[in-house]
Design a protein around this motif. Structure first.
Motif, mmCIF file in Angstrom:
data_model
loop_
_atom_site.group_PDB
_atom_site.id
_atom_site.type_symbol
_atom_site.label_atom_id
_atom_site.label_comp_id
_atom_site.label_asym_id
_atom_site.label_seq_id
_atom_site.Cartn_x
_atom_site.Cartn_y
_atom_site.Cartn_z
ATOM 1 N N ILE A 1 -40.164 21.483 -20.766
ATOM 2 C CA ILE A 1 -39.091 20.527 -20.983
ATOM 3 C C ILE A 1 -39.747 18.976 -20.721
ATOM 4 O O ILE A 1 -40.187 18.592 -19.644
ATOM 5 C CB ILE A 1 -37.961 20.977 -19.869
ATOM 6 C CG1 ILE A 1 -37.515 22.337 -20.079
ATOM 7 C CG2 ILE A 1 -36.801 19.661 -20.146
ATOM 8 C CD1 ILE A 1 -37.060 22.596 -21.677
ATOM 9 N N ASP B 1 -47.431 23.947 -18.039
ATOM 10 C CA ASP B 1 -48.285 22.904 -17.042
ATOM 11 C C ASP B 1 -48.930 23.853 -16.034
ATOM 12 O O ASP B 1 -50.107 23.407 -15.342
ATOM 13 C CB ASP B 1 -47.628 21.939 -16.373
ATOM 14 C CG ASP B 1 -46.562 22.416 -15.299
ATOM 15 O OD1 ASP B 1 -45.966 23.647 -15.517
ATOM 16 O OD2 ASP B 1 -46.115 21.869 -14.420
ATOM 17 N N ASP C 1 -52.091 32.528 -3.165
ATOM 18 C CA ASP C 1 -50.466 32.887 -3.051
ATOM 19 C C ASP C 1 -50.351 34.262 -4.060
ATOM 20 O O ASP C 1 -49.897 35.205 -3.782
ATOM 21 C CB ASP C 1 -49.796 31.684 -3.853
ATOM 22 C CG ASP C 1 -49.471 30.515 -3.213
ATOM 23 O OD1 ASP C 1 -49.877 30.497 -1.894
ATOM 24 O OD2 ASP C 1 -49.390 29.490 -3.695
ATOM 25 N N MET D 1 -40.965 16.633 -18.032
ATOM 26 C CA MET D 1 -39.688 16.138 -17.166
ATOM 27 C C MET D 1 -40.109 16.606 -15.752
ATOM 28 O O MET D 1 -40.853 17.797 -15.465
ATOM 29 C CB MET D 1 -38.454 16.979 -17.431
ATOM 30 C CG MET D 1 -37.298 16.992 -16.792
ATOM 31 S SD MET D 1 -35.871 17.829 -16.809
ATOM 32 C CE MET D 1 -35.094 16.948 -18.502
ATOM 33 N N TYR E 1 -56.426 22.702 -4.164
ATOM 34 C CA TYR E 1 -55.127 23.000 -4.334
ATOM 35 C C TYR E 1 -55.150 24.471 -5.046
ATOM 36 O O TYR E 1 -54.491 25.404 -4.855
ATOM 37 C CB TYR E 1 -54.347 21.891 -5.057
ATOM 38 C CG TYR E 1 -52.779 22.333 -5.413
ATOM 39 C CD1 TYR E 1 -51.852 21.357 -5.246
ATOM 40 C CD2 TYR E 1 -52.807 23.140 -6.591
ATOM 41 C CE1 TYR E 1 -50.685 21.551 -5.505
ATOM 42 C CE2 TYR E 1 -51.418 22.848 -7.214
ATOM 43 C CZ TYR E 1 -50.326 22.392 -6.715
ATOM 44 O OH TYR E 1 -49.175 22.376 -7.342
ATOM 45 N N GLN F 1 -43.341 24.053 -5.632
ATOM 46 C CA GLN F 1 -43.607 23.146 -4.618
ATOM 47 C C GLN F 1 -42.219 22.306 -4.003
ATOM 48 O O GLN F 1 -41.412 22.238 -4.894
ATOM 49 C CB GLN F 1 -44.534 22.098 -5.242
ATOM 50 C CG GLN F 1 -45.761 22.312 -5.358
ATOM 51 C CD GLN F 1 -46.711 20.966 -5.530
ATOM 52 O OE1 GLN F 1 -46.667 19.989 -4.498
ATOM 53 N NE2 GLN F 1 -47.217 20.670 -6.514
ATOM 54 N N GLY G 1 -44.147 27.585 -16.058
ATOM 55 C CA GLY G 1 -44.185 26.759 -17.310
ATOM 56 C C GLY G 1 -45.560 26.484 -17.633
ATOM 57 O O GLY G 1 -46.711 26.898 -16.915
ATOM 58 N N LYS H 1 -39.991 16.051 -11.247
ATOM 59 C CA LYS H 1 -39.101 15.687 -9.993
ATOM 60 C C LYS H 1 -39.555 14.337 -9.661
ATOM 61 O O LYS H 1 -39.018 13.905 -8.858
ATOM 62 C CB LYS H 1 -39.155 16.928 -9.155
ATOM 63 C CG LYS H 1 -40.325 17.602 -8.765
ATOM 64 C CD LYS H 1 -40.298 18.853 -7.885
ATOM 65 C CE LYS H 1 -41.541 19.528 -8.038
ATOM 66 N NZ LYS H 1 -41.523 21.028 -7.740
HETATM 67 P P1 TYM Z 1 -44.277 22.942 -9.544
HETATM 68 O O1 TYM Z 1 -43.658 22.899 -8.286
HETATM 69 O O2 TYM Z 1 -44.713 21.843 -10.063
HETATM 70 O O3 TYM Z 1 -42.846 23.555 -10.746
HETATM 71 C C1 TYM Z 1 -42.541 24.820 -10.552
HETATM 72 C C2 TYM Z 1 -42.447 25.378 -11.749
HETATM 73 O O4 TYM Z 1 -41.640 24.954 -12.598
HETATM 74 C C3 TYM Z 1 -42.499 24.845 -13.888
HETATM 75 N N1 TYM Z 1 -41.992 23.398 -14.383
HETATM 76 C C4 TYM Z 1 -41.733 23.350 -15.708
HETATM 77 N N2 TYM Z 1 -41.392 24.177 -16.744
HETATM 78 C C5 TYM Z 1 -40.771 23.591 -17.960
HETATM 79 N N3 TYM Z 1 -40.483 22.071 -17.960
HETATM 80 C C6 TYM Z 1 -41.035 21.329 -17.268
HETATM 81 N N4 TYM Z 1 -40.828 20.113 -17.210
HETATM 82 C C7 TYM Z 1 -41.400 21.805 -15.994
HETATM 83 N N5 TYM Z 1 -41.865 21.396 -14.670
HETATM 84 C C8 TYM Z 1 -42.279 22.161 -14.016
HETATM 85 C C9 TYM Z 1 -43.876 24.847 -13.521
HETATM 86 O O5 TYM Z 1 -44.600 25.301 -14.679
HETATM 87 C C10 TYM Z 1 -43.827 26.012 -12.568
HETATM 88 O O6 TYM Z 1 -43.714 27.204 -12.964
HETATM 89 N N6 TYM Z 1 -48.783 24.858 -8.180
HETATM 90 C C11 TYM Z 1 -47.226 24.996 -8.707
HETATM 91 C C12 TYM Z 1 -46.480 25.786 -7.419
HETATM 92 C C13 TYM Z 1 -47.253 27.044 -7.122
HETATM 93 C C14 TYM Z 1 -47.274 28.369 -7.979
HETATM 94 C C15 TYM Z 1 -48.011 29.212 -6.981
HETATM 95 C C16 TYM Z 1 -46.818 28.634 -9.052
HETATM 96 C C17 TYM Z 1 -47.665 27.037 -5.892
HETATM 97 N N7 TYM Z 1 -48.219 28.506 -5.747
HETATM 98 C C18 TYM Z 1 -48.331 30.514 -7.370
HETATM 99 C C19 TYM Z 1 -47.187 30.021 -9.542
HETATM 100 C C20 TYM Z 1 -47.701 30.982 -8.353
HETATM 101 C C21 TYM Z 1 -46.613 23.875 -9.003
HETATM 102 O O7 TYM Z 1 -46.769 22.777 -8.760
HETATM 103 O O8 TYM Z 1 -45.425 24.106 -9.725
#
Ligand code: TYM
Length: 333
Positions: free
Chosen positions: A188, A151, A137, A198, A130, A13, A149, A200
């Protein structure tokens, strides 16, 4: 582009700056998998507006993330890095999938519950639906694998359910994708509150390491990371702060957690933290250098995202046409 390779799709995102969590949970694995698979990686700007965005910030974040994708070392001759809103098929398929997604399954999504608590004055329909956009996608590209990840696991499950439901009604339209969740680095945690991920959107900048944080900032944030009082570098559920730092060290260095524990046996947290910071710096510095170079070369970046949108649209529209036909729309283009 190869016809034989299996496909990957993943996305991030465009809200806020990316963190070390995004890097270790997702981007690092994208880079590692890119030769084996044909990859599609997107900046998910359509997803971002489920939470209110300032337009100028959204544009900046989208470009920054696109440059981070490029700087991470993904080869754009053989893989496609694109911006989600440039390929209209995402919004189009999302509408259709909305009509096959149940309210009950959407209300079970933990991300919806979290976000609607955090943005209580803006619980909009897009936030609720969402997962249908995320499923679009993935399914548009007939992806075999989705590296994310921990989540995002629940969203992957609903994507698989939707694909199976649709295929059950109309025959084999969608590939049913598998998640790829790394063993180390998939979750993480915040450096200040190691019980939560963790993120953003953390209002406390000491809780997260930004992918673009400079070495001194990284060192200072790791130094301030919350640990515990027993002074032993050991991975354990009751030591969330130290365990998180061990995971970070392991994911950045490629060493197993057990080997990292051995390396720091008898050492105090001061020494351990200083070394954790250095592994992070080593991991992120090359990316940051390439990012700075790309920032001086706007035309090149623009050329890549324009060309990529065409490549992505070609693949996505093929699936969309098939879906339109299956549900009974009259072909008009
Ligand atoms: P988003 O934007 O929150 O996070 C992007 C990717 O980073 C991983 N991630 C983490 N991994 C380990 N530790 C953490 N603290 C951590 N924070 C974030 C997330 O798991 C992710 O892989 N909905 C999704 C974005 C999305 C998407 C998709 C993903 C939109 N379309 C199609 C895969 C396929 C999201 O909000 O991720």
């Amino acid at each position: 582009m190869s016809q034989d390779k299996k496909r990957i799709l993943s996305a991030i995102q465009a809200s806020g700056q990316l963190t070390l969590g995004n890097y270790l949970g997702a981007i690092k694995n994208w880079v590692a998998l890119q030769d084996e698979y044909e990859c599609f990686f997107a900046v998910a700007d359509l997803h971002s507006i489920t939470v209110r965005q300032d337009p100028a910030n959204l544009r900046k974040n989208t470009m920054d993330i696109f440059k981070i994708f490029l700087a991470s070392g993904i080869d754009t001759d053989n893989n496609v890095l694109f911006i989600q809103s440039h390929v209209s098929a995402h919004a189009e398929l999302a509408w259709i999938l909305n009509c096959y997604t149940y309210m009950g399954e959407l209300s079970r999504m933990t991300q919806f519950k979290d976000k609607s608590e955090r943005h209580a004055t803006n619980i909009n329909a897009g936030l609720f639906t969402y997962p249908a956009l995320m499923a679009a996608d993935i399914l548009l590209y007939q992806a075999d694998l989705v590296p994310v990840g921990q989540d995002q696991k629940q969203h992957l499950e609903i994507t698989r359910d939707l694909a199976c439901r649709f295929n059950g009604i109309y025959g084999d339209v969608f590939k049913v994708p598998e998640p790829y969740i790394p063993k180390v680095g998939a979750r993480i945690m915040s450096l200040q509150n190691p019980e939560s991920k963790m993120s953003k959107s953390d209002p406390n900048p000491n809780g997260f390491i930004g992918i673009l944080d400079k070495p001194d900032i990284i060192r200072s944030k790791v130094k301030k990371a919350v640990t515990d009082s027993d002074g032993i570098v050991r991975f354990s559920e009751d030591k969330p702060g130290v365990s998180n730092l061990l995971s970070i060290y392991s994911a950045c260095s490629g060493m197993s957690i057990a080997d990292v524990e051995k390396k720091f046996a008898g050492e105090g947290y001061g020494v351990f933290k200083a070394e954790v910071a250095e592994r992070i710096v080593e991991c992120l510095s090359p990316l940051q250098e390439r990012y700075d170079e790309l920032s001086k070369n706007k035309d090149y970046v623009e050329k890549i995202y324009r060309e990529s949108a065409e490549k992505a649209a070609y693949v996505a529209n093929k699936t969309l046409r098939k879906v339109y036909k299956k549900v009974g729309f009259i072909p008009g283009r």
